[in-house]
Design a protein around this motif. Structure first.
Motif, PDB file in Angstrom:
ATOM      1  N   ALA A 150       0.820  -1.213   0.000  1.00 19.74           N
ATOM      2  CA  ALA A 150       0.000   0.000   0.000  1.00 19.74           C
ATOM      3  C   ALA A 150       0.854   1.264   0.000  1.00 19.74           C
ATOM      4  CB  ALA A 150      -0.930   0.002   1.221  1.00 19.74           C
ATOM      5  N   ALA A 151       2.092   1.154   0.502  1.00 18.15           N
ATOM      6  CA  ALA A 151       2.962   2.330   0.577  1.00 18.15           C
ATOM      7  C   ALA A 151       3.495   2.746  -0.789  1.00 18.15           C
ATOM      8  CB  ALA A 151       4.131   2.045   1.513  1.00 18.15           C
ATOM      9  N   VAL A 152       3.375   1.882  -1.786  1.00 15.33           N
ATOM     10  CA  VAL A 152       3.871   2.205  -3.125  1.00 15.33           C
ATOM     11  C   VAL A 152       2.971   3.240  -3.774  1.00 15.33           C
ATOM     12  CG1 VAL A 152       4.294   1.289  -5.450  1.00 15.33           C
ATOM     13  CG2 VAL A 152       4.937  -0.047  -3.437  1.00 15.33           C
ATOM     14  N   GLU A 153       3.570   4.283  -4.342  1.00 10.16           N
ATOM     15  CA  GLU A 153       2.796   5.320  -5.014  1.00 10.16           C
ATOM     16  C   GLU A 153       2.178   4.765  -6.292  1.00 10.16           C
ATOM     17  OE1 GLU A 153       3.411   9.921  -6.652  1.00 10.16           O
ATOM     18  OE2 GLU A 153       5.077   8.787  -5.804  1.00 10.16           O
ATOM     19  N   ASN A 154       0.900   5.057  -6.498  1.00 10.62           N
ATOM     20  CA  ASN A 154       0.154   4.565  -7.657  1.00 10.62           C
ATOM     21  C   ASN A 154       0.279   3.047  -7.812  1.00 10.62           C
ATOM     22  OD1 ASN A 154      -0.543   7.265  -8.423  1.00 10.62           O
ATOM     23  ND2 ASN A 154       1.468   7.469  -9.403  1.00 10.62           N
ATOM     24  N   PRO A 155      -0.125   2.290  -6.812  1.00 11.93           N
ATOM     25  CA  PRO A 155       0.057   0.836  -6.844  1.00 11.93           C
ATOM     26  C   PRO A 155      -0.650   0.160  -8.019  1.00 11.93           C
ATOM     27  CG  PRO A 155      -1.461   1.474  -5.096  1.00 11.93           C
ATOM     28  CD  PRO A 155      -0.826   2.733  -5.585  1.00 11.93           C
ATOM     29  N   GLN A 156      -1.714   0.769  -8.530  1.00  7.30           N
ATOM     30  CA  GLN A 156      -2.443   0.163  -9.642  1.00  7.30           C
ATOM     31  C   GLN A 156      -1.589   0.049 -10.900  1.00  7.30           C
ATOM     32  OE1 GLN A 156      -3.055   3.153  -8.338  1.00  7.30           O
ATOM     33  NE2 GLN A 156      -3.022   4.652 -10.011  1.00  7.30           N
ATOM     34  N   GLU A 157      -0.501   0.800 -10.959  1.00  7.98           N
ATOM     35  CA  GLU A 157       0.368   0.740 -12.129  1.00  7.98           C
ATOM     36  C   GLU A 157       1.333  -0.444 -12.085  1.00  7.98           C
ATOM     37  OE1 GLU A 157       2.383   4.416 -12.781  1.00  7.98           O
ATOM     38  OE2 GLU A 157       0.530   5.603 -12.874  1.00  7.98           O
ATOM     39  N   TYR A 158       1.356  -1.169 -10.959  1.00  5.22           N
ATOM     40  CA  TYR A 158       2.317  -2.260 -10.788  1.00  5.22           C
ATOM     41  C   TYR A 158       1.653  -3.599 -10.501  1.00  5.22           C
ATOM     42  CZ  TYR A 158       5.341   1.795 -10.180  1.00  5.22           C
ATOM     43  OH  TYR A 158       6.005   2.990 -10.361  1.00  5.22           O
ATOM     44  N   GLN A 159       0.348  -3.668 -10.597  1.00  4.83           N
ATOM     45  CA  GLN A 159      -0.367  -4.870 -10.174  1.00  4.83           C
ATOM     46  C   GLN A 159      -0.244  -6.035 -11.159  1.00  4.83           C
ATOM     47  OE1 GLN A 159      -4.187  -3.010  -9.712  1.00  4.83           O
ATOM     48  NE2 GLN A 159      -3.983  -2.825  -7.486  1.00  4.83           N
ATOM     49  N   PHE A 160       0.020  -5.725 -12.428  1.00  4.37           N
ATOM     50  CA  PHE A 160       0.033  -6.772 -13.448  1.00  4.37           C
ATOM     51  C   PHE A 160       1.315  -6.703 -14.267  1.00  4.37           C
ATOM     52  CE2 PHE A 160      -4.388  -5.495 -12.703  1.00  4.37           C
ATOM     53  CZ  PHE A 160      -4.935  -6.709 -12.305  1.00  4.37           C
ATOM     54  N   ALA A 161       1.903  -7.868 -14.523  1.00  2.95           N
ATOM     55  CA  ALA A 161       3.170  -7.892 -15.256  1.00  2.95           C
ATOM     56  C   ALA A 161       3.340  -9.200 -16.010  1.00  2.95           C
ATOM     57  CB  ALA A 161       4.346  -7.692 -14.300  1.00  2.95           C
ATOM     58  N   GLU A 162       4.207  -9.159 -17.021  1.00  3.19           N
ATOM     59  CA  GLU A 162       4.706 -10.335 -17.716  1.00  3.19           C
ATOM     60  C   GLU A 162       6.223 -10.186 -17.798  1.00  3.19           C
ATOM     61  OE1 GLU A 162       2.886 -12.855 -18.480  1.00  3.19           O
ATOM     62  OE2 GLU A 162       0.831 -12.045 -18.529  1.00  3.19           O
TER      63      GLU A 162
END
Length: 221
Positions: free
Chosen positions: A76-88
């Motif tokens: 939760a402390a990560v800024e704009n966490p929605q930008e890091y939720q999904f990856a390949e």
């Protein structure tokens, strides 16, 4: 063990993300440039690997498709966490490296297995992966296979592809494509002791290439 895999059946799936990866590649490469290594058995979530051999580049591409069907646990402390939720995850390979028609019958197949193991890691351990993170093949930092000295990886931004390739949208969700750079044990220990920026400095000093080199010198030599 059944309880472990049961939790994946209860999690929300974003199956459209794997399709978005497929479309992303289809927009850039022809069908005869793309081979898909389909996963025949998936106890947790389905994870395929694309092998792209294109004349546009002097390297080939391995790219996972399925890691992003589950959401990673971003702090939760990560800024704009929605930008890091999904990856390949992506690994660039020299043109000389080949694979069989199916995985498991070629000495290079450990690279596909490595990508898939790393792609599963954040979901198995309720964590996340992003640039600067490292993963070990084993807790004792043993090599991935007996014929390689690589014992882990660091997640890097690609230097061969820009954001047009390394990010894609699947509806409202952003999927990041990270580059995987295999590490030797001394490099992994160096990163653990000194941090990502110190390792990055060694990459720059050694002019290390993003394309995989099975016989490269250590960054610390």
């Amino acid at each position: 063990m059944n309880d472990f895999y049961d939790k994946f059946r209860e999690r929300k799936r974003f199956d459209e993300h794997a399709e978005a990866v497929s479309v992303h590649l289809d927009e850039r490469f022809t069908s005869d440039e793309i081979t898909v290594y389909h996963e025949m058995f998936s106890p947790d979530f389905h994870l395929d690997v694309y092998f792209v051999q294109s004349e546009k580049y002097n390297f080939n591409i391995l790219l996972t498709a399925g890691m992003s069907t589950l959401e990673m646990t971003v702090p939760a402390a990560v800024e704009n966490p929605q930008e890091y939720q999904f990856a390949e995850l992506m690994l660039l390979l020299p043109k000389s490296m080949a694979f069989g028609e199916v995985t498991g019958d070629n000495t290079n197949d450990w690279l596909i297995d490595m990508l898939k193991e790393n792609a599963r890691f954040p979901h198995h351990y309720d964590t996340w992966l992003t640039i600067g993170h490292t993963l070990q093949a084993t807790a004792d930092m043993e090599p991935y296979e007996e014929h390689t000295e690589y014992t882990g990886v660091v997640i890097l931004p690609s230097v061969n592809f820009d954001e047009d390739f390394t990010t894609l949208q699947a509806g409202e969700n952003r999927i990041n494509i990270y580059s995987v750079f295999p590490l030797y044990a001394d490099e992994m220990n160096y990163k653990i002791e000194n941090g990502y920026n110190a390792l990055l400095d060694r990459l720059i000093v050694k002019n290390a290439k993003e394309v995989f080199d099975e016989e490269r010198e250590s960054l610390l030599s």
